[in-house]
Structures are given as structure tokens and as C-alpha cells.
Design a protein around this motif. Sequence first.
Motif, PDB file in Angstrom:
ATOM      1  N   LEU A   1       0.825  -1.206   0.000  1.00 12.76           N
ATOM      2  CA  LEU A   1       0.000   0.000   0.000  1.00 12.76           C
ATOM      3  C   LEU A   1       0.862   1.259   0.000  1.00 12.76           C
ATOM      4  O   LEU A   1       0.658   2.162  -0.816  1.00 12.76           O
ATOM      5  CB  LEU A   1      -0.932   0.002   1.214  1.00 12.76           C
ATOM      6  CG  LEU A   1      -1.942   1.142   1.298  1.00 12.76           C
ATOM      7  CD1 LEU A   1      -2.913   1.078   0.128  1.00 12.76           C
ATOM      8  CD2 LEU A   1      -2.702   1.085   2.624  1.00 12.76           C
ATOM      9  N   GLU A   2       1.842   1.323   0.890  1.00 15.07           N
ATOM     10  CA  GLU A   2       2.703   2.501   0.990  1.00 15.07           C
ATOM     11  C   GLU A   2       4.097   2.058   1.449  1.00 15.07           C
ATOM     12  O   GLU A   2       4.295   0.936   1.939  1.00 15.07           O
ATOM     13  CB  GLU A   2       2.126   3.515   1.993  1.00 15.07           C
ATOM     14  CG  GLU A   2       0.833   4.172   1.548  1.00 15.07           C
ATOM     15  CD  GLU A   2       0.302   5.135   2.598  1.00 15.07           C
ATOM     16  OE1 GLU A   2       0.946   5.251   3.669  1.00 15.07           O
ATOM     17  OE2 GLU A   2      -0.742   5.757   2.358  1.00 15.07           O
ATOM     18  N   PHE A   3       5.057   2.990   1.295  1.00 14.78           N
ATOM     19  CA  PHE A   3       6.428   2.772   1.755  1.00 14.78           C
ATOM     20  C   PHE A   3       6.768   3.847   2.783  1.00 14.78           C
ATOM     21  O   PHE A   3       7.600   4.724   2.552  1.00 14.78           O
ATOM     22  CB  PHE A   3       7.402   2.825   0.569  1.00 14.78           C
ATOM     23  CG  PHE A   3       7.207   1.725  -0.437  1.00 14.78           C
ATOM     24  CD1 PHE A   3       7.857   0.511  -0.298  1.00 14.78           C
ATOM     25  CD2 PHE A   3       6.372   1.913  -1.533  1.00 14.78           C
ATOM     26  CE1 PHE A   3       7.689  -0.500  -1.229  1.00 14.78           C
ATOM     27  CE2 PHE A   3       6.186   0.913  -2.472  1.00 14.78           C
ATOM     28  CZ  PHE A   3       6.848  -0.301  -2.320  1.00 14.78           C
ATOM     29  N   VAL A   4       6.115   3.783   3.933  1.00 17.65           N
ATOM     30  CA  VAL A   4       6.292   4.812   4.975  1.00 17.65           C
ATOM     31  C   VAL A   4       6.668   4.201   6.315  1.00 17.65           C
ATOM     32  O   VAL A   4       6.732   4.922   7.324  1.00 17.65           O
ATOM     33  CB  VAL A   4       5.003   5.650   5.123  1.00 17.65           C
ATOM     34  CG1 VAL A   4       4.723   6.447   3.861  1.00 17.65           C
ATOM     35  CG2 VAL A   4       3.815   4.774   5.485  1.00 17.65           C
ATOM     36  N   ALA A   5       6.932   2.908   6.371  1.00 17.96           N
ATOM     37  CA  ALA A   5       7.270   2.267   7.641  1.00 17.96           C
ATOM     38  C   ALA A   5       8.720   2.574   8.023  1.00 17.96           C
ATOM     39  O   ALA A   5       9.538   3.007   7.197  1.00 17.96           O
ATOM     40  CB  ALA A   5       7.057   0.753   7.533  1.00 17.96           C
ATOM     41  N   ASP A   6       9.033   2.337   9.299  1.00 17.72           N
ATOM     42  CA  ASP A   6      10.410   2.508   9.761  1.00 17.72           C
ATOM     43  C   ASP A   6      11.292   1.423   9.149  1.00 17.72           C
ATOM     44  O   ASP A   6      10.815   0.353   8.763  1.00 17.72           O
ATOM     45  CB  ASP A   6      10.466   2.435  11.287  1.00 17.72           C
ATOM     46  CG  ASP A   6       9.702   3.575  11.943  1.00 17.72           C
ATOM     47  OD1 ASP A   6       9.579   4.628  11.288  1.00 17.72           O
ATOM     48  OD2 ASP A   6       9.216   3.399  13.076  1.00 17.72           O
ATOM     49  N   GLU A   7      12.576   1.691   9.069  1.00 17.48           N
ATOM     50  CA  GLU A   7      13.492   0.743   8.449  1.00 17.48           C
ATOM     51  C   GLU A   7      13.549  -0.557   9.249  1.00 17.48           C
ATOM     52  O   GLU A   7      13.632  -0.541  10.486  1.00 17.48           O
ATOM     53  CB  GLU A   7      14.899   1.367   8.359  1.00 17.48           C
ATOM     54  CG  GLU A   7      14.994   2.522   7.386  1.00 17.48           C
ATOM     55  CD  GLU A   7      14.632   2.124   5.966  1.00 17.48           C
ATOM     56  OE1 GLU A   7      14.887   0.964   5.594  1.00 17.48           O
ATOM     57  OE2 GLU A   7      14.104   2.977   5.219  1.00 17.48           O
ATOM     58  N   GLY A   8      13.500  -1.656   8.500  1.00 16.19           N
ATOM     59  CA  GLY A   8      13.535  -2.974   9.124  1.00 16.19           C
ATOM     60  C   GLY A   8      12.204  -3.442   9.659  1.00 16.19           C
ATOM     61  O   GLY A   8      12.133  -4.487  10.305  1.00 16.19           O
ATOM     62  N   ILE A   9      11.135  -2.662   9.405  1.00 15.66           N
ATOM     63  CA  ILE A   9       9.806  -2.989   9.951  1.00 15.66           C
ATOM     64  C   ILE A   9       8.782  -2.937   8.817  1.00 15.66           C
ATOM     65  O   ILE A   9       8.882  -2.094   7.910  1.00 15.66           O
ATOM     66  CB  ILE A   9       9.406  -1.998  11.070  1.00 15.66           C
ATOM     67  CG1 ILE A   9      10.358  -2.140  12.265  1.00 15.66           C
ATOM     68  CG2 ILE A   9       7.971  -2.233  11.517  1.00 15.66           C
ATOM     69  CD1 ILE A   9      10.096  -1.133  13.367  1.00 15.66           C
ATOM     70  N   CYS A  10       7.825  -3.823   8.870  1.00 14.46           N
ATOM     71  CA  CYS A  10       6.662  -3.754   7.968  1.00 14.46           C
ATOM     72  C   CYS A  10       5.403  -3.973   8.794  1.00 14.46           C
ATOM     73  O   CYS A  10       5.436  -4.646   9.832  1.00 14.46           O
ATOM     74  CB  CYS A  10       6.766  -4.788   6.845  1.00 14.46           C
ATOM     75  SG  CYS A  10       6.648  -6.497   7.380  1.00 14.46           S
ATOM     76  N   TYR A  11       4.303  -3.383   8.325  1.00 12.48           N
ATOM     77  CA  TYR A  11       3.023  -3.448   9.045  1.00 12.48           C
ATOM     78  C   TYR A  11       2.037  -4.279   8.236  1.00 12.48           C
ATOM     79  O   TYR A  11       1.845  -4.054   7.036  1.00 12.48           O
ATOM     80  CB  TYR A  11       2.478  -2.033   9.287  1.00 12.48           C
ATOM     81  CG  TYR A  11       3.355  -1.211  10.210  1.00 12.48           C
ATOM     82  CD1 TYR A  11       3.234  -1.322  11.586  1.00 12.48           C
ATOM     83  CD2 TYR A  11       4.308  -0.339   9.689  1.00 12.48           C
ATOM     84  CE1 TYR A  11       4.049  -0.569  12.433  1.00 12.48           C
ATOM     85  CE2 TYR A  11       5.120   0.412  10.529  1.00 12.48           C
ATOM     86  CZ  TYR A  11       4.986   0.288  11.903  1.00 12.48           C
ATOM     87  OH  TYR A  11       5.788   1.022  12.735  1.00 12.48           O
ATOM     88  N   LEU A  12       1.388  -5.250   8.929  1.00  8.44           N
ATOM     89  CA  LEU A  12       0.482  -6.188   8.285  1.00  8.44           C
ATOM     90  C   LEU A  12      -0.910  -6.058   8.891  1.00  8.44           C
ATOM     91  O   LEU A  12      -1.048  -5.683  10.081  1.00  8.44           O
ATOM     92  CB  LEU A  12       0.965  -7.633   8.473  1.00  8.44           C
ATOM     93  CG  LEU A  12       2.038  -8.179   7.540  1.00  8.44           C
ATOM     94  CD1 LEU A  12       3.363  -7.455   7.735  1.00  8.44           C
ATOM     95  CD2 LEU A  12       2.215  -9.680   7.774  1.00  8.44           C
ATOM     96  N   PRO A  13      -1.955  -6.381   8.140  1.00  8.19           N
ATOM     97  CA  PRO A  13      -3.285  -6.480   8.746  1.00  8.19           C
ATOM     98  C   PRO A  13      -3.318  -7.606   9.779  1.00  8.19           C
ATOM     99  O   PRO A  13      -2.559  -8.572   9.701  1.00  8.19           O
ATOM    100  CB  PRO A  13      -4.207  -6.782   7.552  1.00  8.19           C
ATOM    101  CG  PRO A  13      -3.448  -6.338   6.352  1.00  8.19           C
ATOM    102  CD  PRO A  13      -2.004  -6.544   6.679  1.00  8.19           C
TER     103      PRO A  13
END
Length: 307
Positions: free
Chosen positions: A83-95
Motif C-alpha cells: 500500500l505505501e512505503f512509509v514504515a520505519d526501516e527494518g519494519i513492515c506493518y500487516l493487517p
Amino acid sequence: MFSFNMFDHPIPRAFQNRFSTQYRCYSVSMLAGPNDRSDVEKGGKIIMPPSALDQLSRLNITYPMLFKLTNKNSDRMTHCGVLEFVADEGICYLPHWMMQNLLLEEGGLVQVESVNLMVATYSKFQPQSPDFLDITNPKAVLENALRNFACLTTGDVIAINYNEKIYELRVMETKPDKAVSIIECDMNVDFDAPLGYKEPERRYKVPEEPTEEEGDPGTWTDMDMRFRAFTGSGNRLDGKKKGIEPSPVPIDPSDIKRGIPNYEYKVGRITFIRNSRPQPRKTAEDEDSEFIAFSGEGQSLRKKATP
């Protein structure tokens, strides 16, 4: 002189264009920021760091960007979009529903790889609750919810939000592959029976056998509820009630006619019964008094003179 080249063979292009890395995953509720990102929970896309976009732009990958997520500890995998590339480095956000499918906890490691998927032509879903049957048009609701998804994986349990209620659906089957892309596709959707749903039982009325009381003519008067003519009460125009009391006629049990079953009935055969009186048998006197045409005597208006 001799020279040894250990990299004589070129690296295949498929490996050059492949994105593969590990991230620590968190649910969307852990995403920092003033904006509410509940829209991520309603779909099948993740949020990745900006370094992933920089690395993906250098690779000659195909669009749309689709990824394969793998939890190596539990050997579970699924597919998603970004969806976007705005997460902190080394982290991804999932539903949250995606983390449940992968059996991941907050801060767990997930392997993210870029993949190419075939376009979907058919998918079959099984609602995880009979409450899904309360929706008037489930196909339209599902079609609207799948706009926030990029791909489907057989075996996943996706979550859709409708009327402030979460409905879970298991992906039972996808064609032409177990993981398909649903972006700009013409896909046929089918539903399986919801989990825990039971068909309503049909109750058939069993004919009751006649008892001894039914055979007693004395009880027929109590059972006879047919229309009886001229048994009601009348009303006068002046409002008086004198002389308008009903005078019902008592029913004679012999007047009640009960049907006689046809014991010779056969399935598929129709019998027409006519109530006709049998003709009396002819006797010898009846044969002698048979009608003979022109056998009578005539009469004259003029009297004949007697001699």
C-alpha cells in the motif's frame, strides 16, 4: 599462464530481478502517526519501509508489485500487495488477519519476496459464521471488499468489514493457481455453506390411524363443523331482539355422510365416480305393458247418432 574464473556463468535474470529480505512485522495498530490507518485492516496490502521502494526501483520487476510472505518458524505462507512505503526501516506493518494466518506475533520475523502471479478466473469462499447469510447481496458486498485486496491464496482466512461488523471467509479454491492476482480481472465467485450451518429439517405430517372413538356415530356430531343453512340469528330494523332467537335443527347422525376409501386405488390412475341410480329390473308385467306406437283409440267431437 592460467586464469581461473569462478563466475564464468552469468547469473540468471530471474535472480537479478528478485526482491527478498526479512522484516520485523507489527500490526497496523502499532503504526505511529496521527492519522487513522484502519483502511489497512480492511484489505490485503502491507506497509513497507522506503528502502524497499529504492531497492525495488533498481530491479526490473513487473507491476503491480506482489509479494510472498513466509513465516519460516511455522512454515506458513500467504501473498499480498503493498500500500505505501512509509514504515520505519527494518519494519513492515500487516493487517491483523494476515498475521493470524502466518501465526506471527508482534515483532516476529517474516520473509518478503517479490513474485509474479497469474490473473484469477475463479474463486470459492466459505463464510466462517452463519451470520453471513443475513447479508442481502453477499456477492456485491464481497466484490466491493475485494477492491482493497491485490491477491488471494488458497487456505487463507480473509476478513471483510460490512455494517461495522467483521466477517471472516476462508478461501477454499482459486483458479488457475493456488495463489492468484485479482487486480483488473474478471473472476467468477462462488460460496460454500457457512461453517456450522445446518439445513432446516422438513417435518412431514404422518396420517393418524382412526381410533375406536372415531368409529362411534355418536361422536360424529361433535366433529361435524360443516356449513348448516338457516341456523344463524337475524336482526330487526327496529333494534328489538324479540323473535330472532336461532332455532337450530338437531343433526341426525344418519344424515352425516362419511367418505369410503377406495382400497383399489393405484398410483397414476384417476377414477371418475358418478352418482347414478341403478335402474330397476324388468318384470313380466312390464314387458306386457310396453309402449306400442299408434295403438290408441281416437275421439271425435261430433257424437255419432245411435241407431
